[in-house]
Motif scaffolding. Structure first.
Motif, mmCIF file in Angstrom:
data_model
loop_
_atom_site.group_PDB
_atom_site.id
_atom_site.type_symbol
_atom_site.label_atom_id
_atom_site.label_comp_id
_atom_site.label_asym_id
_atom_site.label_seq_id
_atom_site.Cartn_x
_atom_site.Cartn_y
_atom_site.Cartn_z
ATOM 1 N N VAL A 20 20.285 62.062 0.105
ATOM 2 C CA VAL A 20 20.683 61.630 1.224
ATOM 3 C C VAL A 20 21.438 60.334 1.486
ATOM 4 N N LYS A 21 22.606 60.011 1.676
ATOM 5 C CA LYS A 21 23.014 58.809 1.515
ATOM 6 C C LYS A 21 23.652 58.072 2.679
ATOM 7 N N ILE A 22 23.424 57.024 3.149
ATOM 8 C CA ILE A 22 23.878 56.376 4.341
ATOM 9 C C ILE A 22 24.877 55.157 3.859
ATOM 10 N N TRP A 23 26.192 55.446 4.665
ATOM 11 C CA TRP A 23 27.086 54.499 4.145
ATOM 12 C C TRP A 23 27.827 53.745 5.579
ATOM 13 N N LYS A 24 28.089 52.705 5.386
ATOM 14 C CA LYS A 24 28.525 51.875 6.277
ATOM 15 C C LYS A 24 30.017 51.304 6.025
ATOM 16 N N SER A 25 30.765 50.840 6.977
ATOM 17 C CA SER A 25 31.965 50.203 6.748
ATOM 18 C C SER A 25 31.917 48.754 6.608
ATOM 19 N N ASP A 26 32.616 48.437 5.856
ATOM 20 C CA ASP A 26 32.418 46.957 5.550
ATOM 21 C C ASP A 26 33.327 45.992 6.239
ATOM 22 N N GLU A 27 32.981 45.442 7.224
ATOM 23 C CA GLU A 27 33.943 44.846 8.162
ATOM 24 C C GLU A 27 34.811 43.824 7.613
ATOM 25 N N SER A 28 34.528 43.438 6.382
ATOM 26 C CA SER A 28 35.295 42.311 5.767
ATOM 27 C C SER A 28 36.864 42.827 5.460
ATOM 28 N N SER A 29 36.481 44.074 4.998
ATOM 29 C CA SER A 29 37.807 44.728 4.626
ATOM 30 C C SER A 29 37.749 46.065 5.163
ATOM 31 N N PRO A 30 39.039 46.387 6.033
ATOM 32 C CA PRO A 30 38.830 47.366 6.829
ATOM 33 C C PRO A 30 38.821 48.778 6.162
ATOM 34 N N ASN A 31 39.220 48.896 4.643
ATOM 35 C CA ASN A 31 39.110 50.440 4.392
ATOM 36 C C ASN A 31 38.122 50.641 3.337
ATOM 37 N N LYS A 32 36.975 49.928 3.606
ATOM 38 C CA LYS A 32 35.842 49.856 2.578
ATOM 39 C C LYS A 32 34.741 50.408 3.038
ATOM 40 N N TYR A 33 34.065 51.372 2.523
ATOM 41 C CA TYR A 33 32.736 51.612 3.138
ATOM 42 C C TYR A 33 31.709 51.326 1.962
ATOM 43 N N VAL A 34 30.613 50.945 2.264
ATOM 44 C CA VAL A 34 29.478 50.558 1.030
ATOM 45 C C VAL A 34 28.321 51.557 1.305
ATOM 46 N N LEU A 35 27.626 51.645 0.384
ATOM 47 C CA LEU A 35 26.466 52.580 0.298
ATOM 48 C C LEU A 35 25.316 51.538 0.872
ATOM 49 N N GLU A 36 24.674 52.035 2.003
ATOM 50 C CA GLU A 36 23.788 51.298 2.717
ATOM 51 C C GLU A 36 22.204 51.610 2.162
ATOM 52 N N HIS A 37 22.128 52.911 2.234
ATOM 53 C CA HIS A 37 20.828 53.438 2.048
ATOM 54 C C HIS A 37 20.813 54.705 1.348
ATOM 55 N N THR A 38 19.945 54.831 0.210
ATOM 56 C CA THR A 38 19.739 55.976 -0.441
ATOM 57 C C THR A 38 18.622 56.673 -0.148
ATOM 58 N N LEU A 39 18.585 57.861 0.248
ATOM 59 C CA LEU A 39 17.235 58.483 0.890
ATOM 60 C C LEU A 39 16.898 59.550 -0.278
ATOM 61 N N LYS A 40 15.619 59.458 -0.739
ATOM 62 C CA LYS A 40 15.189 60.492 -1.675
ATOM 63 C C LYS A 40 14.052 61.235 -1.006
ATOM 64 N N GLY A 41 14.045 62.677 -1.112
ATOM 65 C CA GLY A 41 13.050 63.241 -0.352
ATOM 66 C C GLY A 41 13.156 64.696 -0.993
ATOM 67 N N HIS A 42 14.526 65.034 -0.926
ATOM 68 C CA HIS A 42 14.557 66.685 -1.209
ATOM 69 C C HIS A 42 14.322 66.729 -2.932
#
Lengths: 1120, 334
Positions: B216-238
């Motif tokens: 499960v991965k959580i992504w967030k927008s990178d405010e510095s560049s409008p069209n960029k999203y970066v990986l914030e968390h990788t959740l391992k469990g399954h």
């Protein structure tokens, strides 16, 4: 298309192997039909594939030809099939059939191809091995723990018999240097037998901790062998003397359970395939002789999408005394692809194979001949004129004497053949079947080769029959009916045309078309037609396009594109083809095509049969940009689900119970077929613990519990497979196999197909009946169902409460008690109590403000209580309460010191209020005037007195109590006083601090209000929503927030599709109730029909006056 | 006035007398599709029901609001009317999602053919195709509109391993999609974070994805560049494919993500909003595994009830008690 590329690899000249066109190419053959075992002829030309239906002989040099099929229907999966390695019996193939072994002679006609039947085991045979020197000897291993050796000169009984008694034998191999020694694997160990020394193993090799899957003798060292096991190791044993403890010379660990690990036939190295994992690849490793090492793979053959079940080596050589052998790897995988992988020179070097060395013994040269054609028919030359071309059409007599006819659809077969022209690549991991070819060959033909073209075009044009397809020679014979009768245009004429493609096609010369003489067309006309066709072909060839389709279309009398530009553009079909492939739906199961045709009607391609299979996906679609993906990971569709709607309804959809059962069955089916892979981990643990006796089955049992298919394709193939199986069952004939005492051992082991586990019914008619019934019942019951269920009782946020709750009133304690009553009415005792307590608290506070007596006045105590209340509602996820509390417990309005110049000023609120409402309510209610007065007086009060009393008090001077029938909240509907007690002249808000909530909590409170407002919005409660929103500006707001918050933003106007609540209101323009699209100004709260609003505002703008239709003086438009 | 008053009174009585429907069925639609149904979604106001199926179509129903209405009008009124049948997809349609009403009555759909279609209701209650997007190279398994504050942003997850974010300007004009390689083998689900989620910086857009790599991965927008999203968390469990992820739409003191998978498990990931650490804690919804694979997770709007459904054709409801343990809140009966 198939060109002979000599001189490229150099050392093997044309010689006897000149036609080995596929040797240096990678090739994939898609063969459906549950093939479980493959073997390759010693000459390297034919491959024999075995399934429950019989054996198929495929000529690797002409893979476009459909295979020869020798039918032998059994309910049992074939465990092993082996070509005889001996020159004398090089056409002999042995295959298993449960406890029997069948020896086929491919030289014989299909009707009597079985030379011997070996019957000696009591349970299923697991492995067969030909003696390395004596062509009459072979050995078999079985689940019944015995190992038998046979002499074919007397095949009635075995010549040697031994048994392990404990664990079933999984493999048996002859020593390649010493013909008296046999090795067999049982459970976790390998036993070595000497035929001369009785029935006791002279050595037992112990060391594996899990099942041994394979043993292989070293071709160069008499005393060395390797064994591979589920424990993820390959062990090298040397039993010459006691040099090594337990004879274990080497232990090679791998990352996967090893299914097959064998010595390479060349150089010094090991080749291994995983039982599961290992990315479905073949690993070629160098043997470094270290006692403990990791598998050091020098080459990985990657590309299969499913587990590889076996690999073989295809070899060729030209000299007998010099070792110039060249190899090609042949793999068979559960993904139904037979693949041929060329070997790069670098690989030979890496495993220390030096070619062209003198040999001390001669290499055997086998006649390079194919037996992929039915023997009988090969004597009858097809002269291409009188006899309609037929595909091999065997009649095989089962022992009950019933005939089963089988057809292999040539076109379907063709579509399964993929040849890659690229020669050996030197990268470490090669995927020859990477489908990027589409991009690479941008300017070339649409199809990769003629075979593909014929397959696709043939499927498209049903009316064309292909009498003969010979891709290797480029000859195609078609018959069709075209409108070529000069006199009667509508009468179709039968045409037979021979098309010859040259080897460079689609480049080079255009294909020649020869139309056969016919009574109905004059020779001159034929000549003209041929010229036309040649011209047409030339146009296409000039733009390097394939031309089979236009040629056939022309013959059919249809319009053909002749403009070179448009020709180039029209390339959509290849993409379509790929999609179809991707979906796995276009691949008719050619093996199970049960349509039994009349012999008289035996024109090969009665294409009516094959176009109805692909039904699940439409044929006409074409998505040009859809590049084929190698592995379709689309998961199994969700057949059942539940989605919450904003209003608390749960939308549920189910599959019907009937199809659910099917699903389960499918799941089970799938479990069986793929069980061995999934359950590896569980098995590993289990296998280590488990007793030897139970090992064999444990692997599979552990997986049966809960596995289901993961991908959409898997489920699809299951579906089709099941359908076919059902179909099959109904037509199935009872097979009286000589001795049926054995259970279906191989199914127990392989669980490849659950439907065959039980014996097949004798009565065909009964099965048909069953099938009919099944289809009937299917149509009766529901396929699916969608339901909307009300689960709002589970959700603490209630619509009803939202409508009734007050956020302000005469005094806060009264508001609380009102809310408590509301909650009580709905049976929510805890919430009601909570309101009561807060009310009491507030009451005591306001009453005894000066005396400081009440417990709740104690700031800290009160605050602590509120904190707990908040915490409780957070835990119970009661957003409504949280939001209500964070509204009621604060005083709204901007702080006085806040500069509010940015806000558009109201224009004399009180006056216009009055005017509007007198008109409205004066008619219906006599004392309404009072209340109106009172209301306006509230405003004037607040304007004039700028007093200190709380807003809540000032808002409603007990008005609601005094005027029966006119509940104040009806009138106000939380809109008229939208909170901002605004003092227009000084532009200041007036409020009284409550100081009940912590300022630090404000952020959260805002979040609660926002979320609750969103909820209200979803419920369609516009007015309530804006009422809540206005509390976001309050005593606790920090200045930054206030700066940021733009009133426009907070009270944004929204166009609304009709809601329940709004029907209680009337449009301010036309006075009709508003029920559908409405326009709400969130500042003054006026409500209008969307249409009316449009009219009003247009008119207003024209007049240059943009005040609100309600007459409140609000310039609503200024907000937007 | 009397009209208003009486109407109000009526509502009073009605509501007072009526106890809450204990999971009563309001509407049943049988055999609307000729094949498996993969998704069914009500719009914001509960007026329109969209269903999609393996039969390659989407059907839109108008649903009468309350159960009582249909009860009054007798058995003749099934409580729904078929408005339109939409066929544009060439393969099974996996998921549909309604846009926020401020963008009009808009529906997004995605399917096996890799297409993403946007439909809009016209004045005749028919739906027009206003946009077809096809940039994914494999089946598109999930489609979801962003919180409306972000504008008409669409999030799609595909079996080609990528997620994409695409914005619709007016009249169906589309911006260049932002494509992120998210999960190696394939993305099975993607879900936006609610706007109220606080991950330290309140301005970032976030979403969660689940895929065939069991992550499960959580992504967030990178405010510095409008069209960029970066990986914030990788959740391992399954331990097997993740089939669905759902971010609870309401954020109280905690934010929840539910993920369900082929491993017969449901994991609840919580992020304590009061601490600033922005960490996700893992907890299993229940001890031991479910009996069958789980396919779908859905939160109620206020985030208090979680509905799970799976391969055994069962739908279970879950609620967190005051001790923070998840307990069953019932099972939906067919």
């Amino acid at each position: 298309m198939v060109t002979i590329d000599t001189g490229n690899k150099g050392f093997v000249g044309s010689g006897p192997y000149s036609p080995t066109a596929t040797f240096e190419k990678s090739l994939a053959l898609r063969v459906d039909g549950g093939i479980n075992a493959v073997t390759i002829a010693p000459s390297g030309r034919d491959v024999v594939m075995a399934s429950k239906h019989g054996i198929y002989v495929v000529d690797l040099d002409d893979p476009y030809q459909p295979p020869r099929f020798l039918e032998h229907q059994t309910p049992w999966q074939v465990a092993d099939v082996q070509y005889s390695p001996h020159l004398q019996t090089s056409t002999w193939v042995i295959s298993t059939s449960n406890q029997n072994a069948l020896i086929w002679n491919l030289m014989r006609n299909a009707t009597n191809a079985i030379e011997h039947t070996l019957h000696g085991h009591n349970r299923a045979i697991t492995d067969i091995n030909w003696h390395p020197e004596n062509h009459n000897l072979l050995s078999t291993a079985s689940v019944d723990t015995t190992v038998l050796a046979w002499d074919l000169r007397d095949s009635k009984r075995p010549v040697y018999k031994t048994a392990d008694w404990r664990a079933s034998a999984s493999q048996v191999k002859w020593n390649l240097k010493n013909g008296n020694i046999l090795a067999s694997s049982h459970g976790n160990y390998v036993s070595l037998w000497d035929m001369r020394k009785g029935t006791k193993p002279f050595i037992q090799l112990n060391g594996h901790v899990s099942d041994v899957n394979n043993v292989s003798f070293n071709p160069n060292d008499e005393f060395e062998l390797i064994s591979s096991s589920n424990d993820g190791t390959i062990k090298v044993w040397n039993y010459k003397d006691d040099t090594f403890t337990n004879y274990q010379k080497q232990n090679i660990t791998t990352d996967f359970p090893v299914w097959r690990g064998r010595y390479l036939p060349f150089g010094r190295g090991i080749c291994a395939i995983p039982l599961t994992g290992g990315s479905n690849s073949v690993y070629l490793a160098n043997n470094n002789d270290e006692a403990n090492s990791k598998l050091s793979s020098v080459y990985i053959f990657k590309g299969h999408n499913d587990r590889i079940t076996d690999f073989l080596w295809r070899s060729r050589h030209s000299e007998q005394n010099i070792d110039d052998r060249e190899f090609q790897l042949v793999t068979w995988s559960n993904d139904s692809d037979l693949r041929l992988w060329p070997i790069a020179d670098s690989v030979y070097e890496k495993v220390n194979f030096t070619r062209k060395e003198e040999l001390d013994h001669q290499l055997t040269s086998y006649p390079y001949k194919t037996y992929s054609k039915e023997v009988k028919s090969s004597s009858q030359k097809i002269d291409g004129h009188n006899i309609a071309y037929k595909f091999p059409r065997e009649k095989f007599t089962t022992k009950t004497g019933l005939f089963v006819k089988k057809d292999i659809d040539h076109l379907s077969w063709l579509s399964g053949v993929r040849v890659d022209n690229d020669n050996v690549d030197n990268t470490e991991t090669i995927d020859y079947f990477d489908d990027d070819y589409l991009d690479e060959e941008e300017d070339e033909g649409m199809y990769r080769n003629l075979g593909e073209e014929v397959a696709i075009v043939g499927k498209k044009l049903h009316k064309v029959s292909f009498e003969k397809i010979s891709v290797s020679t480029g000859d195609i014979v078609v018959t069709l009916n075209g409108p070529w009768n000069k006199h009667k245009k509508d009468k179709l004429v039968f045409i037979r045309a021979i098309i010859h493609f040259n080897s460079n096609y689609p480049k080079g010369k255009p294909p020649s078309v020869q139309i056969e003489e016919s009574r109905e067309i004059s020779n001159d006309d034929i000549h003209i037609m041929e010229l036309e066709l040649l011209k047409l072909a030339q146009i296409y060839i000039d733009s390097k396009q394939n031309c089979l389709e236009p040629l056939l279309l022309f013959l059919l009398g249809e319009k053909v594109e002749t403009d070179p530009d448009t020709i180039k553009k029209a390339r959509a079909d290849i993409a379509e083809y790929d999609i179809m492939k991707n979906l796995g739906l276009d691949e008719e199961d050619i093996w199970n095509n049960d349509a039994i045709e009349n012999d008289d009607m035996a024109i090969t391609n009665d294409s009516d049969d094959d176009d109805d299979d692909g039904g699940a996906v439409s044929n006409e679609n074409s998505s040009p940009n859809f590049k084929k993906k190698k592995f379709d990971s689309t998961p199994v569709p969700k057949g059942c689900g539940a989605v919450f709607a904003p209003g608390g309804q749960l939308i549920c959809f189910f599959t019907s119970s009937n199809s659910n059962k099917q699903q389960q069955l499918q799941n089970k089916l799938f479990n069986g077929s793929n069980g061995g892979i999934r359950g590896y981990k569980a098995n590993r643990v289990e296998a280590e613990k488990s007793d030897r006796d139970s090992v064999l089955s444990s692997r599979f049992d552990s997986t049966l519990l809960n596995e289901t298919p993961k991908t959409y394709l898997e489920s699809l193939s299951l579906k089709t497979k099941k359908e076919q199986d059902t179909k099959k069952n109904s037509n199935k004939l009872f097979m009286g196999m000589g001795n049926m005492n054995g259970e279906d051992e191989w199914d127990n082991i392989l669980k490849n197909d659950i439907t065959f586990r039980t014996k097949i019914s004798v009565e065909t008619s009964k099965n048909e009946h069953f099938e009919k019934k099944q289809t009937n019942s299917q149509s009766d019951t529901a396929v699916n169902r969608v339901m909307i269920k009300d689960y709002s009782h589970l959700i603490p946020d209630k619509k009803e409460l939202a409508l009734k709750y007050k956020t302000h009133g005469e005094s806060l304690p009264l508001v609380c008690s009102h809310n408590a009553n509301v909650a009580k009415n709905y049976g929510l005792a805890d919430i009601s109590t909570c309101w009561d307590i807060i009310g009491t608290m507030l009451k005591s506070r306001s009453k005894d403000a000066m005396k400081h007596q009440d417990w709740s006045y104690d700031y800290d105590g009160g605050k602590q209580f509120l904190k707990d209340v908040f915490q409780f509602f957070e835990k119970s996820h009661n957003l409504q309460m949280l939001a209500m509390l964070s509204c009621i417990l604060v005083a709204t309005g901007r702080p006085e010191n806040m500069n509010t110049h940015s806000i558009t000023p109201f224009i004399s609120c009180d006056v216009s209020f009055e005017g509007n409402h007198i008109e409205k309510f004066g008619k219906s209610l006599t004392h309404s005037r009072d209340s109106i007065m009172r209301q306006s007086s509230i405003f004037s009060q607040s304007v004039q007195s700028n007093m200190n009393s709380s807003i809540h008090g000032s808002m409603h001077n007990g008005g609601s109590d005094q005027v029966p029938g006119l509940k104040f909240d009806v009138l106000k509907t939380d809109i008229f006083d939208n909170g901002n007690v605004y003092y227009p002249k000084t532009q200041k808000f007036v409020y009284n601090k409550l100081e009940l909530l912590d300022k630090a909590q404000e952020k959260r409170c805002i979040a609660y209000r926002d979320q609750y407002a969103e909820l209200l919005y979803c419920w369609g409660f516009q007015a309530e929503r804006s009422n809540i929103m206005r509390f976001n500006v309050n005593e606790n707001s920090d200045t930054e927030y206030l700066k940021k918050v733009d009133e426009k933003d907070m009270f944004k106007g929204l166009q609304v599709v009709g809601t329940v609540h709004s029907k209680l209101k009337n449009c301010k323009v036309c006075e009709e109730p508003v029920s559908k699209r409405s326009f709400v100004c969130n500042r003054c709260g006026c409500l209008t029909h969307a249409e009316c609003a449009g009219i009003w505002w247009n008119a207003a703008l024209m007049a240059g006056d943009i005040t609100c239709p309600s007459g409140c003086g609000c310039e609503c438009l200024a907000l937007y | 006035m009397s009209v208003i008053a009486s109407a109000k009174k009526e509502l009073n009585n009605d509501a007072g007398a009526k106890s809450y429907g204990q999971g009563e069925t309001q509407v049943t639609i049988s055999n609307a599709h000729s094949d498996l149904i993969h998704d069914a979604v009500l719009d914001y106001y509960g007026k329109r029901l969209a269903t999609c199926s393996s039969d390659k179509t989407i059907k839109i129903f108008e649903v009468s609001q309350t159960g009582s209405e249909s009860a009054e009008s007798g058995s003749d009124n099934p409580g729904y009317v078929l408005l339109d049948t939409l066929s544009e997809h060439n393969g099974p349609v996996w998921q549909v999602d309604w846009a926020h009403p401020k963008f009009g009555t808009c529906l997004a759909s995605c399917g096996y053919d890799g297409k993403i279609c946007i439909w809009k209701e016209n004045s005749n209650k028919k739906f027009e195709l206003i946009s077809v997007l096809q940039y994914h190279t494999a089946s598109v398994n999930s489609v979801q509109w962003a919180p409306h504050e972000y504008g008409p942003l669409l999030l799609c997850g595909s079996s080609d391993g990528s997620v994409s974010i695409v914005e619709f300007k007016d009249n169906g004009i589309v911006t260049q999609p932002i494509i992120l390689e998210a999960h190696q083998i394939g993305v099975n689900a993607a879900c936006w974070a609610p706007i109220t989620f606080n991950g330290g910086d309140n301005t970032s857009k976030r979403f969660v994805t689940g895929g065939c790599d069991n992550l499960v991965k959580i992504w967030k927008s990178d405010e510095s560049s409008p069209n960029k999203y970066v990986l914030e968390h990788t959740l391992k469990g399954h331990s097997d494919w993740v089939r669905d992820v759902a971010w609870s739409p309401s954020v109280l003191n905690k934010s929840y993500i539910a993920s369900v998978g082929q491993d017969n498990q449901c994991i609840i990931w919580t992020n304590d909003q009061e601490s600033q650490s922005n960490e996700w804690k893992q907890s299993f919804l229940k001890e031991g595994k479910f009996e069958d694979v789980l396919w779908r997770a859905s939160w109620s709007l206020s985030g208090d009830v979680l509905a799970l459904s799976g391969g055994d054709n069962r739908i279970t409801l879950w609620r967190e008690n005051l001790q923070g343990k998840w307990e069953s809140a019932g099972e939906v009966n067919e």
